[in-house]
Scaffold this active site. Sequence first.
Site, PDB file in Angstrom:
ATOM      1  N   ASN A  82       0.829  -1.209   0.000  1.00  0.00           N
ATOM      2  CA  ASN A  82       0.000   0.000   0.000  1.00  0.00           C
ATOM      3  C   ASN A  82       0.862   1.257   0.000  1.00  0.00           C
ATOM      4  O   ASN A  82       1.989   1.244   0.487  1.00  0.00           O
ATOM      5  CB  ASN A  82      -0.945  -0.003   1.200  1.00  0.00           C
ATOM      6  CG  ASN A  82      -1.916  -1.165   1.124  1.00  0.00           C
ATOM      7  OD1 ASN A  82      -2.110  -1.726   0.050  1.00  0.00           O
ATOM      8  ND2 ASN A  82      -2.493  -1.534   2.245  1.00  0.00           N
TER       9      ASN A  82
ATOM     10  N   HIS B 221       5.829  -0.466  -2.650  1.00  0.00           N
ATOM     11  CA  HIS B 221       5.391   0.298  -3.832  1.00  0.00           C
ATOM     12  C   HIS B 221       5.451   1.804  -3.600  1.00  0.00           C
ATOM     13  O   HIS B 221       4.795   2.558  -4.312  1.00  0.00           O
ATOM     14  CB  HIS B 221       3.970  -0.126  -4.232  1.00  0.00           C
ATOM     15  CG  HIS B 221       3.897  -1.512  -4.796  1.00  0.00           C
ATOM     16  ND1 HIS B 221       2.749  -2.261  -4.806  1.00  0.00           N
ATOM     17  CD2 HIS B 221       4.855  -2.287  -5.382  1.00  0.00           C
ATOM     18  CE1 HIS B 221       3.001  -3.449  -5.361  1.00  0.00           C
ATOM     19  NE2 HIS B 221       4.260  -3.481  -5.714  1.00  0.00           N
TER      20      HIS B 221
ATOM     21  N   CYS C  21      15.388  15.109 -12.482  1.00  0.00           N
ATOM     22  CA  CYS C  21      16.564  15.218 -11.605  1.00  0.00           C
ATOM     23  C   CYS C  21      16.485  14.320 -10.373  1.00  0.00           C
ATOM     24  O   CYS C  21      17.443  14.225  -9.615  1.00  0.00           O
ATOM     25  CB  CYS C  21      16.789  16.669 -11.181  1.00  0.00           C
ATOM     26  SG  CYS C  21      15.567  17.272 -10.000  1.00  0.00           S
TER      27      CYS C  21
HETATM   28  P1  NAD Z   1      -5.874  -6.126  -4.773  1.00  0.00           P
HETATM   29  O1  NAD Z   1      -6.793  -4.996  -5.033  1.00  0.00           O
HETATM   30  O2  NAD Z   1      -5.335  -6.885  -5.925  1.00  0.00           O
HETATM   31  O3  NAD Z   1      -6.614  -7.187  -3.845  1.00  0.00           O
HETATM   32  C1  NAD Z   1      -7.230  -6.812  -2.647  1.00  0.00           C
HETATM   33  C2  NAD Z   1      -7.499  -8.063  -1.862  1.00  0.00           C
HETATM   34  O4  NAD Z   1      -8.000  -7.685  -0.595  1.00  0.00           O
HETATM   35  C3  NAD Z   1      -8.540  -8.980  -2.509  1.00  0.00           C
HETATM   36  O5  NAD Z   1      -8.057 -10.303  -2.493  1.00  0.00           O
HETATM   37  C4  NAD Z   1      -9.782  -8.809  -1.616  1.00  0.00           C
HETATM   38  O6  NAD Z   1     -10.518 -10.005  -1.519  1.00  0.00           O
HETATM   39  C5  NAD Z   1      -9.138  -8.462  -0.287  1.00  0.00           C
HETATM   40  N1  NAD Z   1      -9.967  -7.632   0.598  1.00  0.00           N
HETATM   41  C6  NAD Z   1     -10.766  -6.586   0.273  1.00  0.00           C
HETATM   42  N2  NAD Z   1     -11.293  -6.043   1.369  1.00  0.00           N
HETATM   43  C7  NAD Z   1     -10.834  -6.759   2.427  1.00  0.00           C
HETATM   44  C8  NAD Z   1     -11.016  -6.683   3.826  1.00  0.00           C
HETATM   45  N3  NAD Z   1     -11.809  -5.754   4.402  1.00  0.00           N
HETATM   46  N4  NAD Z   1     -10.381  -7.573   4.612  1.00  0.00           N
HETATM   47  C9  NAD Z   1      -9.579  -8.541   4.068  1.00  0.00           C
HETATM   48  N5  NAD Z   1      -9.364  -8.661   2.753  1.00  0.00           N
HETATM   49  C10 NAD Z   1      -9.965  -7.768   1.929  1.00  0.00           C
HETATM   50  O7  NAD Z   1      -4.728  -5.569  -3.851  1.00  0.00           O
HETATM   51  P2  NAD Z   1      -3.176  -5.915  -3.801  1.00  0.00           P
HETATM   52  O8  NAD Z   1      -2.982  -7.377  -3.810  1.00  0.00           O
HETATM   53  O9  NAD Z   1      -2.611  -5.102  -2.705  1.00  0.00           O
HETATM   54  O10 NAD Z   1      -2.592  -5.393  -5.181  1.00  0.00           O
HETATM   55  C11 NAD Z   1      -3.026  -4.182  -5.742  1.00  0.00           C
HETATM   56  C12 NAD Z   1      -1.957  -3.126  -5.922  1.00  0.00           C
HETATM   57  O11 NAD Z   1      -2.660  -1.891  -5.897  1.00  0.00           O
HETATM   58  C13 NAD Z   1      -0.939  -3.031  -4.852  1.00  0.00           C
HETATM   59  O12 NAD Z   1       0.257  -3.074  -5.485  1.00  0.00           O
HETATM   60  C14 NAD Z   1      -1.114  -1.656  -4.218  1.00  0.00           C
HETATM   61  O13 NAD Z   1       0.083  -0.923  -4.342  1.00  0.00           O
HETATM   62  C15 NAD Z   1      -2.092  -0.928  -5.061  1.00  0.00           C
HETATM   63  N6  NAD Z   1      -3.194  -0.320  -4.293  1.00  0.00           N
HETATM   64  C16 NAD Z   1      -2.934   0.282  -3.103  1.00  0.00           C
HETATM   65  C17 NAD Z   1      -3.955   0.830  -2.379  1.00  0.00           C
HETATM   66  C18 NAD Z   1      -3.609   1.493  -1.045  1.00  0.00           C
HETATM   67  O14 NAD Z   1      -2.510   2.020  -0.888  1.00  0.00           O
HETATM   68  N7  NAD Z   1      -4.512   1.461  -0.075  1.00  0.00           N
HETATM   69  C19 NAD Z   1      -5.264   0.783  -2.846  1.00  0.00           C
HETATM   70  C20 NAD Z   1      -5.498   0.176  -4.082  1.00  0.00           C
HETATM   71  C21 NAD Z   1      -4.460  -0.375  -4.807  1.00  0.00           C
END
Ligand code: NAD
Length: 259
Positions: A103, A120, A131
């Site tokens: 995240n 990330h 730069c």
């Molecule tokens: P993803 O979106 O691919 O998957 C999210 C996962 O979380 C899913 O498997 C879903 O079932 C689960 N989920 C959703 N709500 C939940 C809850 N309340 N409790 C438990 N599980 C829950 O996310 P990812 O695997 O982190 O990959 C996505 C990429 O997107 C990452 O690289 C990240 O950097 C980026 N991202 C970051 C944010 C953030 O910073 N909050 C938000 C969106 C995407």
Amino acid sequence: MDKHKIKEAARILSFAHFPIALTGAGISEESGIPAFRGEGGLWAKYNPAEYAHINAFLENPKKVWQMLKELDGILRAAKPNPAHKVLALMEAEGLLKGIVTQNVDNLHQAAGSKRVVEFHGNAFCLRCLSCGRAYKKEDMSSEQPLIDLIQDVPRCHCGGLLKPDVVFFGENIPTRALLEAQVLTAACDVMLIIGTSGEVAPANYLPYDAKQHGAKIIEINLEATILTEAVTDIFLQGKASKVLIALEEEIRGMRGKKS
Ligand code: NAD
């Protein structure tokens, strides 16, 4: 929630020497930040494959910055939820040695976690593509980015284009974060995976690395993922906050019994 599995996970965690967590967008979903996968207003509107790719940013920074501004509003409004707080508490109590997070929302640090590897990057920082100079969005004591009024994008004082200091699709993981994550993974005997689909590489290699050297894998998610069948020893189905609270209470209960 399966009480038997919670007990087993609590037992494994309380006897672990070097437990770490790997977190994904799902842990912040209860803070109001939509995950990529699953239902989410923002990503239904902006396809991440299109908007979060470095080529899309380079080709049309103005278009991507419009999405980033909307995301910025969501990130600024978000507060740590009980799941982030339980992880911070576990670290303070010696039950967790560190977190590798995918995240970019800063919520682990806001909850009080100390050892956080931002695999990330962090959306509250900007970096110049020319730069390399870094800007902190909140730090008013530092020089603020310039705004290119014609393009409506932030620019560095050198004139270069600024990009949030996050890893877009098509970019490499910063070396330091990659090494730190690998060191924590190599050292861990338990990996607690929370709210990640396991679809994004190379972060999704870490559970396989941990498993390969014998670490136990405990996974918390609303639904089974590609990791569940492949590496997970204990799958705890449910919302991150509810499961983590139950887990922490169980560990506390066990510790009470031990003393
Ligand atoms: P993803 O979106 O691919 O998957 C999210 C996962 O979380 C899913 O498997 C879903 O079932 C689960 N989920 C959703 N709500 C939940 C809850 N309340 N409790 C438990 N599980 C829950 O996310 P990812 O695997 O982190 O990959 C996505 C990429 O997107 C990452 O690289 C990240 O950097 C980026 N991202 C970051 C944010 C953030 O910073 N909050 C938000 C969106 C995407």
